[in-house]
Enzyme design. Sequence first.
Site, short mmCIF file in Angstrom:
data_model
loop_
_atom_site.label_atom_id
_atom_site.label_comp_id
_atom_site.label_asym_id
_atom_site.label_seq_id
_atom_site.Cartn_x
_atom_site.Cartn_y
_atom_site.Cartn_z
N CYS A 62 0.76 -1.18 -0.11
CA CYS A 62 -0.10 0.01 -0.21
C CYS A 62 0.92 1.37 -0.06
O CYS A 62 2.19 1.10 0.00
CB CYS A 62 -0.90 -0.01 1.31
SG CYS A 62 -0.28 0.32 2.66
N CYS A 65 3.40 2.08 2.56
CA CYS A 65 4.85 1.35 2.70
C CYS A 65 5.83 2.29 1.99
O CYS A 65 7.16 2.34 2.37
CB CYS A 65 4.52 0.00 2.01
SG CYS A 65 3.47 -0.99 2.85
N ASP A 442 -11.93 15.13 -36.37
CA ASP A 442 -11.41 15.99 -37.30
C ASP A 442 -12.00 15.06 -38.48
O ASP A 442 -11.91 13.76 -38.61
CB ASP A 442 -10.30 16.20 -37.31
CG ASP A 442 -9.72 16.72 -38.54
OD1 ASP A 442 -10.00 17.63 -39.32
OD2 ASP A 442 -8.61 16.28 -39.18
#
Length: 747
Positions: A62, A65, A442
């Site tokens: 996580c 850490c 475009d």
Amino acid sequence: MSEDEKKSACCSDHHQCGTDHVHDHSGMKLLPVIGSETAAAGAISMERLSRGAVYRIIGMDCSSCAKSLEKHMKSIAAVQEVSVNFSTGKMQIVQQGLSDEAIVSEVSKAGYAASPLSRGRGQKTEQTDGVGTRLAVISGILLALGFLGSFTSIPEPVLIVCYALSMIVGGYRPARSAFYAIKSGSLDMNVLMSVAAIGAALIGEWLEGATVVWLFAIGNWLQTNSIEKTRDSIRTLMDLAPAEAWVKQGASMVRRPVEDVGVGDVIVVKPGEKVPLDGEILAGVSSVNQAPITGESIPVDKQVGDFVFAGSVNESGSLEVRVTRLVEDTAIAKIIHLVEEAQEKKAPTQAFVDKFAALYTPIVLVLALLVIVFPPLFGWGTWGDWFYKGLELLVVACPCALVISTPVAIVSAIGNAARNGVLIKGGTFLEKAGAITAIAFDKTGTLTVGKPQVSQIVAPSDKEDEVLAIARTIEEHSRHPIAQAILAYANEKKIASLVGQDFRVLVGKGAEATIDGENYFAGKPALFSEKGVSLTAWTDQIESLQQEGNTIVMIGTSQAILGMIAVSDMIRDISVGAIGKLKAAGIDEIVMLTGDNRGTAAKVAKLTGVSRYFAELLPEDKVAAIKKLQQEGKTVAMVGDGINDAPALATADLGIAMGGAGTDTAMETADIVLMADNLEKLPHTVNISRKALQIIQQNIWFSIIVKLVALILIFPGWLTLWLAVLSDTGAALIVILNSMRLLRMKS
């Protein structure tokens, strides 16, 4: 000739230009410069990367850490700058005097494994940590021995020794990480779990303490391996490029590591081999599968002058390739680098979750202290009972599942998109892609091919081949795009040229040649008007074809017109399918922006399924069209490939550039890049973005609900310490696995 050179040629040769592009006389493809903040961030990161070293970190499950490791490394005097990123599992460090071994040792002290990354190659680190696995297994065995022994006559002190040894073996590394986290002023899950385990031992709950440690170790192992799989989903792309290349030296060939091959060297790629480095073909013709770069499933024909990318597969003929990029600069290396940078950038949802977690953790910690101290003071239970509840709150205080709910989903989604030929430049753009309600295209080069093709021949049925043969004869000496379109059509129809002479270009009007003693002309209708040839019989057809966007090439003599050839920019085969899939995905507002006349725009809109169009636009008018859509309450994405699209791309909520595989500018500047020069991956981009948003919401709500349930169950005494650990690590694992579904999503 490149597409842009063909466009430039329109200005200097004999035909009128019927396409809505900006002429680029430099001969280079000009791409929109959008997302300047993203580009700047990329430049800073590239500068850091070039100044320092990069290490792969194993064991972070996580973001806390990563913060703890970063603070620990910053506390070392020799380290000048360090950045640890949880999403990519990488550490970038600038330091003086430390060897690789010393850095790996320091990382190990903090409880993680590190390995240096080699130059330019996606060195894949082992996903499993052997030492950590063995410690978790031994801890589990000791725990099982103690638990099973409790059903026998084994003395309690022996059981306590088993539990204590289980805690020491399984908790050694988390405790060491906790020490360095506290030392550096961090408060991560290792600290909370270590305190909970020690507290359990102090109040005599040895079984619970050992169970907490073992479950935490197993949870970490599962989380780490799952997260590494998401990280490696992109890094494995680099493994597609071979480590060695056949380098041509005179008449012989030498096998050499790709790191030792320089720009300008000539390499040989045999049939069936992978291309080791980016380069330009000097000799040979082949079919090349470049799916890893562009996501195209169909091999592309390559010949002299074409470029090939590292990692693509040479399927047929042998090729001699002049190397144009070093191994660390290949398209696939840049894709991986840019994707990992994108995965590092926090999405708005992730930033919100991190802020929430930053407030949630200290609040629950303070609550845990209050629970431990105040109820016993007022005689509402024993110190042991409330101390136990406080320990449970410590475990629940870590919002691990909540914190990783967003980044793992983003890493998975961006990784999936990259493998399918779509480069999403960050979590912010991933979220925007999932929220768009209108897409503006475009026309030229995006919905259409971007180069002219013959659409119709108007002549008496028995004279069509004659008209085409005369046209081919006159146009064979021209390099103009319209001339090339006529030649290509004649080749397709197997119409040979006639014997001609006295070829002459009539600048701005057309061309002429003498065939069988007669002068023939190919050019604008105005050319024949000047020569006194009556156009009365052809006027209606000329006007009708021109209103549909065709360029007219008249064929005839100075006395009569034999026929005419209509040339237009053809619609891409995949445009209709892509637009249909976008509508199926729920995007009803498909808009086309073009500088062409309304007749041409209406025809293209009808053929492609576009629901709305704006015609006869200058670049600034395209900006106004985008703003009009936004004022109508729509979240707008703009798709384009030319410099005249740049203002509109910058104005749109999301700018998408096409054909960025060989173009550094597109990869560095666009919000999203379709690596192949087509639209077939755009529906997949929308779908995976929406799926990612859905999964992120599922993860967040699931994480919050689990925490709330755990908090509620503490006070009636229904939640045990080991169940608190299981709820935390289990929720985190479920969130990771849910996010990993994005890796398997098909295009």
